[in-house]
Design a protein around this motif. Structure first.
Motif, PDB file in Angstrom:
ATOM      1  N   VAL A 116      26.096 -13.623 -17.933  1.00 35.38           N
ATOM      2  CA  VAL A 116      27.338 -12.844 -17.969  1.00 35.38           C
ATOM      3  C   VAL A 116      27.973 -12.899 -19.354  1.00 35.38           C
ATOM      4  O   VAL A 116      28.467 -11.894 -19.876  1.00 35.38           O
ATOM      5  N   GLY A 117      27.958 -14.087 -19.985  1.00 34.33           N
ATOM      6  CA  GLY A 117      28.560 -14.241 -21.310  1.00 34.33           C
ATOM      7  C   GLY A 117      27.878 -13.376 -22.355  1.00 34.33           C
ATOM      8  O   GLY A 117      28.546 -12.711 -23.162  1.00 34.33           O
ATOM      9  N   ILE A 118      26.549 -13.356 -22.363  1.00 32.79           N
ATOM     10  CA  ILE A 118      25.811 -12.534 -23.330  1.00 32.79           C
ATOM     11  C   ILE A 118      26.050 -11.050 -23.068  1.00 32.79           C
ATOM     12  O   ILE A 118      26.245 -10.260 -23.998  1.00 32.79           O
ATOM     13  N   PHE A 119      26.056 -10.669 -21.791  1.00 32.02           N
ATOM     14  CA  PHE A 119      26.276  -9.265 -21.434  1.00 32.02           C
ATOM     15  C   PHE A 119      27.623  -8.766 -21.953  1.00 32.02           C
ATOM     16  O   PHE A 119      27.708  -7.712 -22.596  1.00 32.02           O
ATOM     17  N   PHE A 120      28.683  -9.533 -21.694  1.00 34.26           N
ATOM     18  CA  PHE A 120      30.011  -9.085 -22.114  1.00 34.26           C
ATOM     19  C   PHE A 120      30.214  -9.181 -23.631  1.00 34.26           C
ATOM     20  O   PHE A 120      31.007  -8.435 -24.192  1.00 34.26           O
ATOM     21  N   THR A 121      29.498 -10.073 -24.284  1.00 32.46           N
ATOM     22  CA  THR A 121      29.564 -10.120 -25.748  1.00 32.46           C
ATOM     23  C   THR A 121      29.035  -8.821 -26.343  1.00 32.46           C
ATOM     24  O   THR A 121      29.672  -8.200 -27.207  1.00 32.46           O
ATOM     25  N   ILE A 122      27.872  -8.404 -25.882  1.00 37.39           N
ATOM     26  CA  ILE A 122      27.264  -7.159 -26.373  1.00 37.39           C
ATOM     27  C   ILE A 122      28.148  -5.960 -26.038  1.00 37.39           C
ATOM     28  O   ILE A 122      28.382  -5.074 -26.878  1.00 37.39           O
ATOM     29  N   LEU A 123      28.674  -5.939 -24.817  1.00 35.14           N
ATOM     30  CA  LEU A 123      29.485  -4.810 -24.362  1.00 35.14           C
ATOM     31  C   LEU A 123      30.773  -4.685 -25.180  1.00 35.14           C
ATOM     32  O   LEU A 123      31.103  -3.595 -25.672  1.00 35.14           O
ATOM     33  N   THR A 124      31.499  -5.780 -25.342  1.00 30.25           N
ATOM     34  CA  THR A 124      32.794  -5.718 -26.046  1.00 30.25           C
ATOM     35  C   THR A 124      32.622  -5.434 -27.533  1.00 30.25           C
ATOM     36  O   THR A 124      33.417  -4.701 -28.124  1.00 30.25           O
ATOM     37  N   MET A 125      31.588  -6.011 -28.144  1.00 31.32           N
ATOM     38  CA  MET A 125      31.350  -5.741 -29.565  1.00 31.32           C
ATOM     39  C   MET A 125      31.032  -4.261 -29.792  1.00 31.32           C
ATOM     40  O   MET A 125      31.494  -3.641 -30.752  1.00 31.32           O
ATOM     41  N   GLY A 126      30.246  -3.709 -28.871  1.00 28.25           N
ATOM     42  CA  GLY A 126      29.846  -2.308 -29.018  1.00 28.25           C
ATOM     43  C   GLY A 126      30.974  -1.313 -28.789  1.00 28.25           C
ATOM     44  O   GLY A 126      30.960  -0.214 -29.341  1.00 28.25           O
ATOM     45  N   LEU A 127      31.955  -1.707 -27.971  1.00 22.95           N
ATOM     46  CA  LEU A 127      33.026  -0.769 -27.603  1.00 22.95           C
ATOM     47  C   LEU A 127      34.337  -1.015 -28.345  1.00 22.95           C
ATOM     48  O   LEU A 127      35.335  -0.340 -28.069  1.00 22.95           O
ATOM     49  N   SER A 128      34.354  -1.957 -29.286  1.00 23.88           N
ATOM     50  CA  SER A 128      35.611  -2.351 -29.929  1.00 23.88           C
ATOM     51  C   SER A 128      36.324  -1.188 -30.619  1.00 23.88           C
ATOM     52  O   SER A 128      37.558  -1.138 -30.643  1.00 23.88           O
ATOM     53  N   ARG A 129      35.589  -0.258 -31.197  1.00 24.17           N
ATOM     54  CA  ARG A 129      36.227   0.865 -31.883  1.00 24.17           C
ATOM     55  C   ARG A 129      36.709   1.944 -30.917  1.00 24.17           C
ATOM     56  O   ARG A 129      37.642   2.680 -31.217  1.00 24.17           O
TER      57      ARG A 129
END
Length: 460
Positions: free
Chosen positions: A92-105
């Motif tokens: 879950v931690g890796i999944f949300f790291t990738i998701l939030t980094m990708g959507l930050s803008r």
């Protein structure tokens, strides 16, 4: 039941009080930089709830499974679940790291943040979510510890996290400055990073907190995952997911509703966004009794079900519901009385103070009613009943709050006060639905049949 309830609830209350105090200080320290800075920090806060609530929902599956295992005297089974929690944190931690980094803008754009502060809000969001793996560990491992009745360890880690956050805020937000203390000038170093400094302080504190809670869990005598398998175990994960999935959908749907709600408020402009952000921050402190009791209710209800002790479960319900109402009457009264003073802690803008005070006094009246569904839902989580709360919460969020706010803001041209009125309507609907469900007795699985742990009773 009262001494047992308080022994589990007070560390959680203190932990949440510290978190709220830091949130107050974060908002106040950033507020010194101006209304734009406050709006930039608050504009994506509901996305924070969305992500945090989804992860918390996953942890509820482990809470139900482990608390019932402990109640049934099956400690090895509980430890197996702890090992599966480690696997879950990594995935879950890796999944949300990738998701939030990708959507930050994109998040500030979706949230209809004022174009003048979109870049600032995006950068705050990106830094804040960089340590997502450690934030996930904090949430899930904290719940695992609470499931065995250890609410003090998560509290201790939470207090340390908050102290670190405050200290780092002090040095990272502001530039180097000179202060006069006792007639002597003292130079205080500072990075001068502003809003980004607040995000960096939180990110570092989350990382330290995640490491600390992992070490504490690893050394715990009752629930350490040391020596357990970290490969997927369907015998553990299946019952955990049976509880977690409805709760996850509930929190995701309601948190997505918070995002939609905040997005509509953001469209009202900078003043409304700042007033809403500050009012939410203030209000969160007055929910502490409610959510502290919810943790105790979930753990004790799971223990009672695991032990097949229907008398204990009913005694818990009879004690904790009126206790919750009494505590929320007190907190609601204090919120109503001190609303203007509390808003002034975070803003000197007259419009923000007036608007924030108005909505706070409105919601203060509904506090005792909102406390009832919080604690009933906690008991239902402990006994693994998460489908009904999912239906109730989604219906209230989207059928009352979101639809009502859309009509008020976009069709009738009303403002922030009308939106908070819809929020109160949502809370009152939950009070009615959960109260009726409670008195029906359907929340308690032992009211129908004698339930033994692990779902089936075999007879020779």
């Amino acid at each position: 039941m009262l001494p047992v309830i308080f022994s589990l609830a007070w560390p959680t209350m203190l932990e949440q009080l510290m978190q709220t105090a830091v949130q107050y200080m974060d908002t106040g320290m950033v507020g010194v930089l101006g209304t734009s800075a406050t709006a930039a920090v608050g504009a994506t806060s509901t996305v924070n709830w969305l992500i945090g609530s989804t992860i918390s929902a996953i942890s509820i599956g482990f809470l139900a499974y482990i608390s019932q295992s402990i109640g049934a005297g099956k400690k090895e089974q509980a430890k197996k679940a702890s090992g599966q929690a480690v696997l879950t944190v990594v995935i879950v931690g890796i999944f949300f790291t990738i998701l939030t980094m990708g959507l930050s803008r994109k998040v500030p754009v979706w949230m209809q943040v004022d174009p003048s502060i979109q870049k600032l809000a995006s950068s705050y969001f990106l830094i804040l979510y960089a340590p997502m793996l450690f934030r996930t560990a904090n949430i899930i491992f904290g719940t695992v510890l609470r499931a065995v009745g250890d609410t003090k360890t998560p509290m201790q880690v939470g207090v340390a996290f908050n102290v670190i956050n405050i200290v780092l805020n002090f040095f990272l937000i502001y530039s180097t400055r000179t202060v006069l203390i006792g007639g002597k000038e003292l130079v205080i170093p500072g990075a001068g990073w502003g809003v980004q400094g607040a995000a960096a302080a939180s990110a570092i504190a989350y990382t330290i907190g995640g490491i600390a809670i992992t070490v504490k869990l690893w050394k715990h005598t009752d629930i350490s995952p040391k020596g357990q398998s970290f490969l997927p175990d369907s015998a553990v994960l299946r019952p955990c997911l049976k509880v977690a999935v409805p709760n996850m959908f509930q929190r995701f749907a309601t948190s997505l509703g918070y995002v939609a709600f905040a997005s509509m408020i953001n469209s009202l402009g900078e003043t409304a966004t700042a007033a809403h952000t500050i009012a939410n921050t203030v209000e969160s402190a007055f929910y502490i009794p409610g959510y502290g009791m919810q943790t105790a209710a979930a753990t004790l209800a799971g223990n009672a079900l695991g032990a097949n002790d229907n008398k204990k479960l009913n005694s818990l319900a009879k004690a904790i519901v009126p206790l919750e109402v009494g505590l929320m009457v007190i907190s609601g009264s204090l919120l109503f009385i001190f609303a203007p003073i509390l808003i002034r802690l975070f803003s000197s803008d007259a419009q923000v103070i007036r608007l924030g005070s108005t909505v706070l006094r409105m919601v203060a009246v509904s506090e005792p009613f909102y406390g009832v569904p919080i604690v009933i839902e906690g008991m239902m989580q402990g006994v693994g009943k998460t489908v009904t709360p999912f239906i109730f919460n989604v219906a209230g969020m989207w059928g009352v709050r979101i639809l009502g706010t859309f009509i008020c803001i976009h069709l009738l041209g009303l403002g922030l006060v009308s939106a908070w009125g819809c929020m109160i309507g949502h809370n009152m609907l939950l009070f009615v639905l959960f109260t009726l469900h409670y008195f029906s007795g359907r929340w308690n699985p032992m009211n129908k049949t004698k339930v033994s742990f692990q779902y089936k009773t075999c007879k020779k």
